[in-house]
Design an enzyme around this catalytic site. Structure first.
Site, PDB file in Angstrom:
ATOM      1  N   ASP A 271       0.900  -1.335  -0.073  1.00 38.24           N
ATOM      2  CA  ASP A 271      -0.135   0.052   0.071  1.00 38.24           C
ATOM      3  C   ASP A 271       0.863   1.252   0.201  1.00 38.24           C
ATOM      4  OD1 ASP A 271      -2.111   1.746   0.252  1.00 38.24           O
ATOM      5  OD2 ASP A 271      -3.187   0.641   1.870  1.00 38.24           O
ATOM      6  N   ALA A 272       0.251   2.345  -0.568  1.00 34.26           N
ATOM      7  CA  ALA A 272       1.100   3.645  -0.585  1.00 34.26           C
ATOM      8  C   ALA A 272       2.009   3.848   0.891  1.00 34.26           C
ATOM      9  CB  ALA A 272       0.192   4.725  -0.899  1.00 34.26           C
TER      10      ALA A 272
END
Length: 729
Positions: A271-272
């Site tokens: 995920d970011a």
């Protein structure tokens, strides 16, 4: 074969088959091996370190000497292509309420078609930016384990089986039907045990989900297995830790379970900024190079950069290989699935071979897609209460449409949706214009937060109206990524708005609710409110769909949506956000009486179930069994019924759910019509999880229930539930 040889000879002649990895007669695995063998270690790491995000996160750098162009990995498409004015469909939780696998596949197919068309246009124009790729960062298949989690709207509800089946169809729709190429690719997220908290009482970026192993395997993992075994080539690891280990560096999750137990051969993307948060928030590893090494060894292939460091963490792998801190061999293995995915999407083949390269921008907001958007929105709406006022069969003299969702295109969309295109968007107000000779719209608040309630305007609107539509809820103004709901109460002064409508309205009052999860609506149960319709976030077709449902003016407009979650009565029934045990949570384990149970939803007609039989009274462990039954529409209008098949264990040696959904679908029945239906109960749903042994089908008796609801609920739909028993030997 001769034509293939001639075609390959042509490609060689024009310089498009100068390397084996461009030879379309070879297998993808052989081609990937050849391509990766031609890369230097820095080139491989460049491919792994630019999965998207801020700073140096994207696009992936080109490799000119091999004629490999830039590449953008991701886009968002949980209920529409999130780039631009694409067709928007109901937010995911609303799609789940349809209980329709076939509709889910249709919607995903339409989304995928628009994503591919836009990507074709981007490639032609040399655009490689955010949300321009072919890897959909969807579906979100985390379990809706808590009613106040800010991202419930992105999920398919609280049940692992329902979520897994819908995820399977969504993945299939994204892939398309071509046997060689994917139209788009699914990235199943967020792996794993995500689902709150976002910000209360602690940030998701540092939260450690303490999950009993039994619950991990029986609640948090099953739907991900469905997702990856349906052909998804990507998985996104989550921000949280699971039992003390951040997900993106969790070898048990990313290698032992995902790759070894489930045989997943695709890629895992963070995920970011999740790799950065391992250092900054979890403080699990202090050194950025060490964090990158640990993630790769655990099973991470691709970093989605967050920009918290000048360079992505994976960029530090270059010096790690040079220093001998990580081997070249593991880098080679981690980069292979990235190129395999790109090949399945058709990047290294002549465009003429890939039918999806012909899609152009004309498919975006096409008539079939807009019609599908209306159908999906109609099928997502759940009728919770009706004293007979619905369906509406007359035109009123004056109708008042009030509340913060009365005319609010942005808030009716839900998160991660396409931009609002007013040309194709209907709100409650615009959709209900033909309900009255005069229709007035008064929001009463400027936003769903409703901190600025304009009471006089509401009272004035309802006092002389023959029919009042009260539009309340949450929206991204109240619940969204990074922001949990504080409680189940209607936001701000919305409860006061509802009270005033009930007190001062001259005519009938109905309530429309727009939210991802349950709200405390006990006030609306009073006789002053004639009907309640839960709408979730229907997106661009909101007004048209609601009008069709309220008037039942269409063969499929009799409401048949069903709740994909337990609607708790009030905050008194809500567990702690940080408690990841499934004890006394969701319909599978809850011991109380909710306001509305999982699977609940009313219709304008009534259904009767009969003649439940099983294919055998006794089966051996590992065998499937089929349930046959009949449904009759005993009411006065046509309508769709969602049949639900549940099982419960009588002799299990370990903890099991009270009830477990094992089959469902929608079926349309005309007045008086009877249908004979079958549902196969597979052996895997009969299995119980035993620590140290895994899933085991134990001998004993199993109860089967078939009906339009969870068995033995205080709040019931009018139809009946059938019951029978079989024995496993």
């Amino acid at each position: 074969m001769n034509s293939l040889v001639l075609f390959i000879s042509f490609l060689i002649g024009v310089g498009l088959c100068d390397f084996p990895f461009r030879n379309v007669s070879l297998s993808f695995d052989v081609r990937v091996k050849d391509l990766v063998s031609r890369l230097t270690v820095p080139e491989m790491i460049d491919q792994m370190s630019r999965g998207g995000g801020d700073g140096d996160g994207e696009p992936v750098l080109p490799i000119p000497r091999l004629n490999i162009s830039k590449y953008t990995w991701g886009t968002e498409c949980i209920h529409g292509d999130a780039y631009g004015n694409s067709t928007s469909f109901p937010q995911s939780i609303g799609l789940a309420a349809t209980f329709s696998p076939s509709l889910m596949k249709e919607v995903a197919s339409a989304i995928s078609t628009e994503v591919r068309a836009r990507n074709n246009d981007f490639i032609k124009r040399g655009i490689y930016g955010g949300h321009a790729g072919l890897n959909c960062f969807s579906p979100v298949i985390n379990i809706m384990r808590h009613p106040l989690w800010g991202r419930n709207q992105e999920t398919y509800g609280e049940d692992p089986y329902l979520t897994g089946i819908l995820a399977r169809e969504f993945v299939s729709g994204l892939k398309g039907d071509n046997t060689r190429y994917y139209r788009t690719n699914a990235v199943c997220k967020h792996f794993d045990a995500y689902g709150g908290p976002e910000d209360l009482p602690v940030s998701r970026l540092s939260f450690n989900a303490q999950v009993p192993i039994h619950d991990l395997y029986t609640t948090y993992l099953p739907q991900f297995k469905h997702c990856v075994q349906s052909g998804a080539l990507g998985v996104m690891c989550s921000y949280n830790s699971v039992n003390g280990i951040p997900s993106c560096v969790n070898k048990m999750l990313l290698t032992d379970i995902l790759r070894k137990q489930w045989n997943f051969t695709g890629f895992v993307i963070s995920d970011a900024a999740a790799v950065e948060f391992i250092i900054l928030n979890h403080r699990y590893i202090q050194n950025i190079e060490a964090a990158a090494i640990a993630c790769v060894k655990a099973g991470l292939n691709l970093e989605l950069h967050g920009g918290h460091f000048a360079r992505g963490a994976f960029d530090w792998l270059k010096q790690a290989v040079t220093k001998g801190n990580i081997s070249k061999d593991i880098i080679v293995e981690r980069v292979k699935p990235l190129f395999y995915t790109r090949m399945r999407l058709g990047e290294f083949d002549p465009p003429e071979m890939n039918p999806y390269t012909n899609l152009d921008l004309s498919v975006i907001q096409s008539v079939p897609h807009r019609e599908l958007s209306i159908l999906a929105a109609m099928q997502s709406l759940v009728l919770l209460k009706n004293d007979g006022v619905l369906p509406i069969k007359k035109v009123y003299k004056k109708v008042a449409v009030i509340g913060p969702f009365a005319d609010n295109p942005a808030q009716q969309m839900g998160d991660y949706g396409p931009a609002v295109d007013l040309q194709y968007t209907s709100t409650v107000s615009s959709g209900l214009q033909s309900l009255g000779e005069t229709v007035v719209t008064v929001p009463g608040c400027t936003s769903p937060v409703c901190a600025d309630y304009k009471r006089d305007s509401i009272i004035h609107a309802v006092q002389d109206s023959d029919f009042v539509v009260v539009c309340l809820g949450t929206g991204v103004a109240v619940e969204t990524e990074n922001f949990d709901r504080r409680n189940m109460l209607l936001p701000g002064f919305q409860d006061k708005l509802l009270k005033d409508a009930m007190l001062y309205a001259y005519g009938r009052v109905i309530v429309l609710l727009f939210s991802a999860g349950p709200l405390d609506i006990r006030l609306a149960l009073k006789p002053a409110v004639s009907a309640i319709l839960h709408c979730f976030f229907p997106a661009q077709s909101t007004g048209v769909a609601i009008y069709n449902i309220l008037t039942n003016n269409h063969p499929t407009s009799n409401p048949a949506g069903r709740l994909p979650f337990t609607w708790y009565m009030s905050d008194d029934q809500v567990p702690a956000m940080t408690d990841y045990s499934m004890f006394n949570k969701t319909y599978r384990y809850y011991d109380g009486d909710p306001l509305y149970p999982f699977g609940y939803g009313l219709s304008y007609t009534r259904f009767q179930y009969s003649d439940l039989t099983l294919s055998s009274a006794t089966i051996k462990a590992g065998q499937n069994i089929a349930a046959s039954f009949k449904i009759t529409n005993i009411g006065q209008v046509a309508g769709s019924e969602v049949y639900q098949v549940y099982i419960s264990w009588l002799n299990a040696t370990v903890s099991t759910p009270k009830y477990q959904l094992v089959g469902f679908n929608r079926t349309l029945l005309d007045t008086g019509q009877t249908k004979s239906l079958d549902a196969v109960i597979t052996s895997d749903v009969m299995a119980v999880y035993i620590d140290g042994k895994g899933f085991v089908v134990e001998p004993g008796e199993m109860i089967v229930y078939v009906g339009g609801q969870v068995p033995n609920q205080k709040t019931k739909v009018p139809s009946n539930v059938l019951r029978t028993v079989f024995t496993i030997t």
